[in-house]
Design a protein around this motif. Sequence first.
Motif, PDB file in Angstrom:
ATOM      1  N   SER A  52       0.850  -1.190   0.000  1.00  0.00           N
ATOM      2  CA  SER A  52       0.000   0.000   0.000  1.00  0.00           C
ATOM      3  C   SER A  52       0.880   1.232   0.000  1.00  0.00           C
ATOM      4  O   SER A  52       1.961   1.233   0.601  1.00  0.00           O
ATOM      5  N   ALA A  53       0.411   2.263  -0.679  1.00  0.00           N
ATOM      6  CA  ALA A  53       1.161   3.515  -0.749  1.00  0.00           C
ATOM      7  C   ALA A  53       0.184   4.684  -0.713  1.00  0.00           C
ATOM      8  O   ALA A  53      -0.950   4.579  -1.195  1.00  0.00           O
ATOM      9  N   ALA A  54       0.653   5.776  -0.133  1.00  0.00           N
ATOM     10  CA  ALA A  54      -0.146   6.999  -0.099  1.00  0.00           C
ATOM     11  C   ALA A  54      -0.145   7.619  -1.494  1.00  0.00           C
ATOM     12  O   ALA A  54       0.895   7.701  -2.146  1.00  0.00           O
ATOM     13  N   THR A  55      -1.320   8.005  -1.968  1.00  0.00           N
ATOM     14  CA  THR A  55      -1.465   8.661  -3.265  1.00  0.00           C
ATOM     15  C   THR A  55      -2.344   9.894  -3.061  1.00  0.00           C
ATOM     16  O   THR A  55      -2.953  10.053  -1.996  1.00  0.00           O
ATOM     17  N   PRO A  56      -2.448  10.753  -4.065  1.00  0.00           N
ATOM     18  CA  PRO A  56      -3.365  11.892  -3.939  1.00  0.00           C
ATOM     19  C   PRO A  56      -4.818  11.469  -3.720  1.00  0.00           C
ATOM     20  O   PRO A  56      -5.636  12.249  -3.259  1.00  0.00           O
ATOM     21  N   ARG A  57      -5.143  10.223  -4.022  1.00  0.00           N
ATOM     22  CA  ARG A  57      -6.506   9.709  -3.825  1.00  0.00           C
ATOM     23  C   ARG A  57      -6.628   8.871  -2.557  1.00  0.00           C
ATOM     24  O   ARG A  57      -7.562   8.106  -2.398  1.00  0.00           O
ATOM     25  N   GLY A  58      -5.649   8.973  -1.669  1.00  0.00           N
ATOM     26  CA  GLY A  58      -5.660   8.192  -0.438  1.00  0.00           C
ATOM     27  C   GLY A  58      -4.732   6.993  -0.560  1.00  0.00           C
ATOM     28  O   GLY A  58      -3.980   6.859  -1.520  1.00  0.00           O
ATOM     29  N   THR A  59      -4.797   6.119   0.423  1.00  0.00           N
ATOM     30  CA  THR A  59      -3.951   4.928   0.404  1.00  0.00           C
ATOM     31  C   THR A  59      -4.503   3.929  -0.608  1.00  0.00           C
ATOM     32  O   THR A  59      -5.692   3.626  -0.608  1.00  0.00           O
ATOM     33  N   VAL A  60      -3.622   3.452  -1.472  1.00  0.00           N
ATOM     34  CA  VAL A  60      -4.008   2.521  -2.534  1.00  0.00           C
ATOM     35  C   VAL A  60      -3.133   1.280  -2.420  1.00  0.00           C
ATOM     36  O   VAL A  60      -1.933   1.377  -2.158  1.00  0.00           O
ATOM     37  N   THR A  61      -3.736   0.112  -2.621  1.00  0.00           N
ATOM     38  CA  THR A  61      -2.982  -1.139  -2.624  1.00  0.00           C
ATOM     39  C   THR A  61      -2.626  -1.496  -4.059  1.00  0.00           C
ATOM     40  O   THR A  61      -3.494  -1.536  -4.935  1.00  0.00           O
ATOM     41  N   PHE A  62      -1.351  -1.716  -4.284  1.00  0.00           N
ATOM     42  CA  PHE A  62      -0.819  -2.110  -5.582  1.00  0.00           C
ATOM     43  C   PHE A  62      -0.322  -3.551  -5.470  1.00  0.00           C
ATOM     44  O   PHE A  62      -0.007  -4.013  -4.378  1.00  0.00           O
TER      45      PHE A  62
END
Length: 117
Positions: A54-64
């Motif tokens: 998971s990483a912080a993105t401008p759209r919130g935390t996203v799981t890759f």
Amino acid sequence: SDLLDPSRLWDSFLRPLLTERVPGGPGSRAAREHIVGSLGALGVPWHVELDAFSAATPRGTVTFTNVVATAAPAAPRRLVLACHYDTKVLSPPLPHPEGAGPGVGGVFLGATDSAVP
């Protein structure tokens, strides 16, 4: 040789990846399944790992999720392939400043440029 036929390679390997692959979405899952399935069809014993993070993105935390595959893992020399296949999310299209012409934003179909030179 038929194995290197550009049309076959395009249809079999690249075309299924030319879709929006938003992390966690159906296109991303389909791309991951296509990559793993294509490796399995090569007739080599692959050890496949799914590297989820998971990483912080401008759209919130996203799981890759990345695919990491090792060919013949017991061999003294190995080939390791790592695949990151998610596409970035763009804002909805915005109108052209003069009110005419294409907007910006929408669907991003990248991430094949570095994988397929």
